[in-house]
Scaffold this motif. Structure first.
Motif, PDB file in Angstrom:
ATOM      1  N   ASP A 160       0.840  -1.188   0.000  1.00  0.00           N
ATOM      2  CA  ASP A 160       0.000   0.000   0.000  1.00  0.00           C
ATOM      3  C   ASP A 160       0.884   1.250   0.000  1.00  0.00           C
ATOM      4  OD1 ASP A 160      -2.054   1.786   0.179  1.00  0.00           O
ATOM      5  OD2 ASP A 160      -2.543   1.353   2.268  1.00  0.00           O
ATOM      6  N   ALA A 161       0.735   2.084  -1.017  1.00  0.00           N
ATOM      7  CA  ALA A 161       1.572   3.284  -1.128  1.00  0.00           C
ATOM      8  C   ALA A 161       1.177   4.343  -0.103  1.00  0.00           C
ATOM      9  CB  ALA A 161       1.463   3.861  -2.540  1.00  0.00           C
ATOM     10  N   ARG A 162      -0.052   4.283   0.387  1.00  0.00           N
ATOM     11  CA  ARG A 162      -0.500   5.271   1.374  1.00  0.00           C
ATOM     12  C   ARG A 162      -0.032   4.938   2.782  1.00  0.00           C
ATOM     13  NH1 ARG A 162      -6.719   5.526   0.423  1.00  0.00           N
ATOM     14  NH2 ARG A 162      -6.329   3.305   0.604  1.00  0.00           N
ATOM     15  N   ALA A 163       0.540   3.752   2.988  1.00  0.00           N
ATOM     16  CA  ALA A 163       0.993   3.358   4.324  1.00  0.00           C
ATOM     17  C   ALA A 163       2.122   4.259   4.817  1.00  0.00           C
ATOM     18  CB  ALA A 163       1.436   1.898   4.324  1.00  0.00           C
ATOM     19  N   VAL A 164       2.989   4.688   3.917  1.00  0.00           N
ATOM     20  CA  VAL A 164       4.089   5.579   4.304  1.00  0.00           C
ATOM     21  C   VAL A 164       3.527   6.916   4.756  1.00  0.00           C
ATOM     22  CG1 VAL A 164       6.134   6.797   3.457  1.00  0.00           C
ATOM     23  CG2 VAL A 164       5.692   4.458   2.738  1.00  0.00           C
ATOM     24  N   TRP A 165       2.567   7.429   4.025  1.00  0.00           N
ATOM     25  CA  TRP A 165       1.958   8.710   4.373  1.00  0.00           C
ATOM     26  C   TRP A 165       1.254   8.623   5.726  1.00  0.00           C
ATOM     27  CZ3 TRP A 165      -3.097  10.351   5.107  1.00  0.00           C
ATOM     28  CH2 TRP A 165      -3.271  11.737   5.140  1.00  0.00           C
ATOM     29  N   ARG A 166       0.523   7.545   5.962  1.00  0.00           N
ATOM     30  CA  ARG A 166      -0.178   7.379   7.235  1.00  0.00           C
ATOM     31  C   ARG A 166       0.809   7.223   8.391  1.00  0.00           C
ATOM     32  NH1 ARG A 166      -4.101   3.769   4.359  1.00  0.00           N
ATOM     33  NH2 ARG A 166      -2.601   2.159   4.921  1.00  0.00           N
ATOM     34  N   ALA A 167       1.881   6.487   8.181  1.00  0.00           N
ATOM     35  CA  ALA A 167       2.880   6.315   9.238  1.00  0.00           C
ATOM     36  C   ALA A 167       3.526   7.650   9.584  1.00  0.00           C
ATOM     37  CB  ALA A 167       3.938   5.306   8.803  1.00  0.00           C
ATOM     38  N   ARG A 168       3.833   8.450   8.587  1.00  0.00           N
ATOM     39  CA  ARG A 168       4.421   9.761   8.852  1.00  0.00           C
ATOM     40  C   ARG A 168       3.424  10.694   9.527  1.00  0.00           C
ATOM     41  NH1 ARG A 168       7.835  10.369   3.213  1.00  0.00           N
ATOM     42  NH2 ARG A 168       9.389   8.775   3.776  1.00  0.00           N
ATOM     43  N   LEU A 169       2.154  10.571   9.179  1.00  0.00           N
ATOM     44  CA  LEU A 169       1.121  11.370   9.836  1.00  0.00           C
ATOM     45  C   LEU A 169       1.023  10.999  11.315  1.00  0.00           C
ATOM     46  CD1 LEU A 169      -1.265  13.393   9.670  1.00  0.00           C
ATOM     47  CD2 LEU A 169      -2.723  11.406   9.206  1.00  0.00           C
ATOM     48  N   PHE A 170       1.025   9.708  11.616  1.00  0.00           N
ATOM     49  CA  PHE A 170       0.971   9.285  13.008  1.00  0.00           C
ATOM     50  C   PHE A 170       2.234   9.692  13.763  1.00  0.00           C
ATOM     51  CE2 PHE A 170      -2.638   6.723  11.848  1.00  0.00           C
ATOM     52  CZ  PHE A 170      -3.399   6.760  13.008  1.00  0.00           C
ATOM     53  N   LEU A 171       3.377   9.666  13.101  1.00  0.00           N
ATOM     54  CA  LEU A 171       4.608  10.128  13.730  1.00  0.00           C
ATOM     55  C   LEU A 171       4.505  11.612  14.059  1.00  0.00           C
ATOM     56  CD1 LEU A 171       7.506   9.264  14.532  1.00  0.00           C
ATOM     57  CD2 LEU A 171       8.222  10.058  12.286  1.00  0.00           C
ATOM     58  N   PHE A 172       3.957  12.395  13.144  1.00  0.00           N
ATOM     59  CA  PHE A 172       3.756  13.821  13.390  1.00  0.00           C
ATOM     60  C   PHE A 172       2.785  14.041  14.542  1.00  0.00           C
ATOM     61  CE2 PHE A 172       1.249  17.676  12.618  1.00  0.00           C
ATOM     62  CZ  PHE A 172       2.251  18.619  12.714  1.00  0.00           C
ATOM     63  N   ILE A 173       1.714  13.265  14.592  1.00  0.00           N
ATOM     64  CA  ILE A 173       0.747  13.396  15.683  1.00  0.00           C
ATOM     65  C   ILE A 173       1.401  13.054  17.023  1.00  0.00           C
ATOM     66  CG2 ILE A 173      -1.371  12.385  16.648  1.00  0.00           C
ATOM     67  CD1 ILE A 173      -2.407  12.205  13.748  1.00  0.00           C
ATOM     68  N   GLY A 174       2.222  12.011  17.038  1.00  0.00           N
ATOM     69  CA  GLY A 174       2.913  11.647  18.273  1.00  0.00           C
ATOM     70  C   GLY A 174       3.845  12.739  18.751  1.00  0.00           C
ATOM     71  N   PHE A 175       4.642  13.298  17.836  1.00  0.00           N
ATOM     72  CA  PHE A 175       5.535  14.385  18.228  1.00  0.00           C
ATOM     73  C   PHE A 175       4.747  15.642  18.597  1.00  0.00           C
ATOM     74  CE2 PHE A 175       9.094  12.027  16.273  1.00  0.00           C
ATOM     75  CZ  PHE A 175       9.989  12.153  17.311  1.00  0.00           C
ATOM     76  N   SER A 176       3.587  15.840  17.992  1.00  0.00           N
ATOM     77  CA  SER A 176       2.745  16.980  18.365  1.00  0.00           C
ATOM     78  C   SER A 176       2.216  16.817  19.788  1.00  0.00           C
ATOM     79  CB  SER A 176       1.569  17.120  17.400  1.00  0.00           C
ATOM     80  OG  SER A 176       2.030  17.397  16.108  1.00  0.00           O
ATOM     81  N   PHE A 177       1.825  15.599  20.143  1.00  0.00           N
ATOM     82  CA  PHE A 177       1.399  15.354  21.517  1.00  0.00           C
ATOM     83  C   PHE A 177       2.539  15.647  22.496  1.00  0.00           C
ATOM     84  CE2 PHE A 177      -2.414  13.166  20.139  1.00  0.00           C
ATOM     85  CZ  PHE A 177      -3.278  13.316  21.219  1.00  0.00           C
ATOM     86  N   MET A 178       3.743  15.203  22.144  1.00  0.00           N
ATOM     87  CA  MET A 178       4.877  15.430  23.042  1.00  0.00           C
ATOM     88  C   MET A 178       5.236  16.918  23.125  1.00  0.00           C
ATOM     89  SD  MET A 178       7.292  12.179  22.503  1.00  0.00           S
ATOM     90  CE  MET A 178       8.114  12.478  24.036  1.00  0.00           C
ATOM     91  N   ALA A 179       5.201  17.604  22.009  1.00  0.00           N
ATOM     92  CA  ALA A 179       5.481  19.044  22.029  1.00  0.00           C
ATOM     93  C   ALA A 179       4.393  19.796  22.789  1.00  0.00           C
ATOM     94  CB  ALA A 179       5.600  19.578  20.598  1.00  0.00           C
ATOM     95  N   GLY A 180       3.146  19.367  22.635  1.00  0.00           N
ATOM     96  CA  GLY A 180       2.064  19.981  23.398  1.00  0.00           C
ATOM     97  C   GLY A 180       2.208  19.739  24.885  1.00  0.00           C
ATOM     98  N   GLY A 181       2.662  18.554  25.257  1.00  0.00           N
ATOM     99  CA  GLY A 181       2.903  18.267  26.668  1.00  0.00           C
ATOM    100  C   GLY A 181       4.007  19.133  27.239  1.00  0.00           C
ATOM    101  N   LEU A 182       5.085  19.302  26.471  1.00  0.00           N
ATOM    102  CA  LEU A 182       6.184  20.154  26.935  1.00  0.00           C
ATOM    103  C   LEU A 182       5.734  21.606  27.035  1.00  0.00           C
ATOM    104  CD1 LEU A 182       9.151  20.411  27.742  1.00  0.00           C
ATOM    105  CD2 LEU A 182       9.669  20.748  25.322  1.00  0.00           C
TER     106      LEU A 182
END
Length: 184
Positions: free
Chosen positions: A105-127
């Motif tokens: 699935d070619a969209r799997a890379v895009w979704r994984a990067r989106l979830f990575l961005f969401i995870g780092f956004s949660f961490m940046a929001g926590g900080l």
């Protein structure tokens, strides 16, 4: 015109390369243990502040006056957001983020990067939330140093959680000598 250095690579972004640190064959294990130690240190620091807050006593010269501030749910929220971000980041398959085409699935890379961005956004929001709580709740109110420790512990918890997530991400991305790549 100067001659480029012998280790120059035109694909590099930074002029000065990172130092080449070799930790031997146990580098992945060292990284995982270091990440676990940072995680434990982060949560221990905040729990220490929470326990100190729960057992805070009034000053000796004014026994009728209660302690001015306690750790409340607002103080817990930044750590919860950083913990959720850390879980999201470390649940992502590293090969999908790097864009290996083994997944169909070619969209799997895009979704994984989106979830990575969401995870780092949660961490940046926590900080950012922990710094906001520190400034608004503890520093601007001019509390004594024993009470501002609660806010500093909150910020240090979030910084250590971020460092733990980064160390764990990097150490899990390193291949071990027992890992083999088979391709047909």
């Amino acid at each position: 015109m100067s001659v480029p250095r012998h280790d120059y690579d035109p694909r590099r972004v930074c002029i000065n390369p990172f130092p080449n640190i070799t930790l031997g064959k146990h580098r992945r294990t060292i990284g995982i243990y270091l990440a676990g130690g940072l995680f434990a240190l982060a949560n221990w620091t905040f729990l220490d502040a929470t326990i100190l807050s729960a057992h805070a006593h009034p000053p000796l010269n004014e026994p009728e006056r209660p302690p001015p501030v306690h750790v409340t749910f607002v103080d817990w929220l930044p750590g919860i957001f950083s913990l959720i971000g850390m879980l999201i980041i470390n649940l992502i398959d590293k090969d999908r983020v790097q864009g290996h085409e083994d997944f169909g699935d070619a969209r799997a890379v895009w979704r994984a990067r989106l979830f990575l961005f969401i995870g780092f956004s949660f961490m940046a929001g926590g900080l950012a939330g922990s710094v906001t709580v520190l400034v608004l709740k503890y520093i601007l109110q001019h509390y004594a140093e024993q009470y501002t420790y609660y806010g500093y512990a909150n910020v240090s918890q979030n910084v250590a959680l971020m460092l733990s997530a980064i160390v764990l991400w990097v150490s899990q991305s390193v291949s071990t000598e027992y890992e083999y790549t088979l391709s047909i």
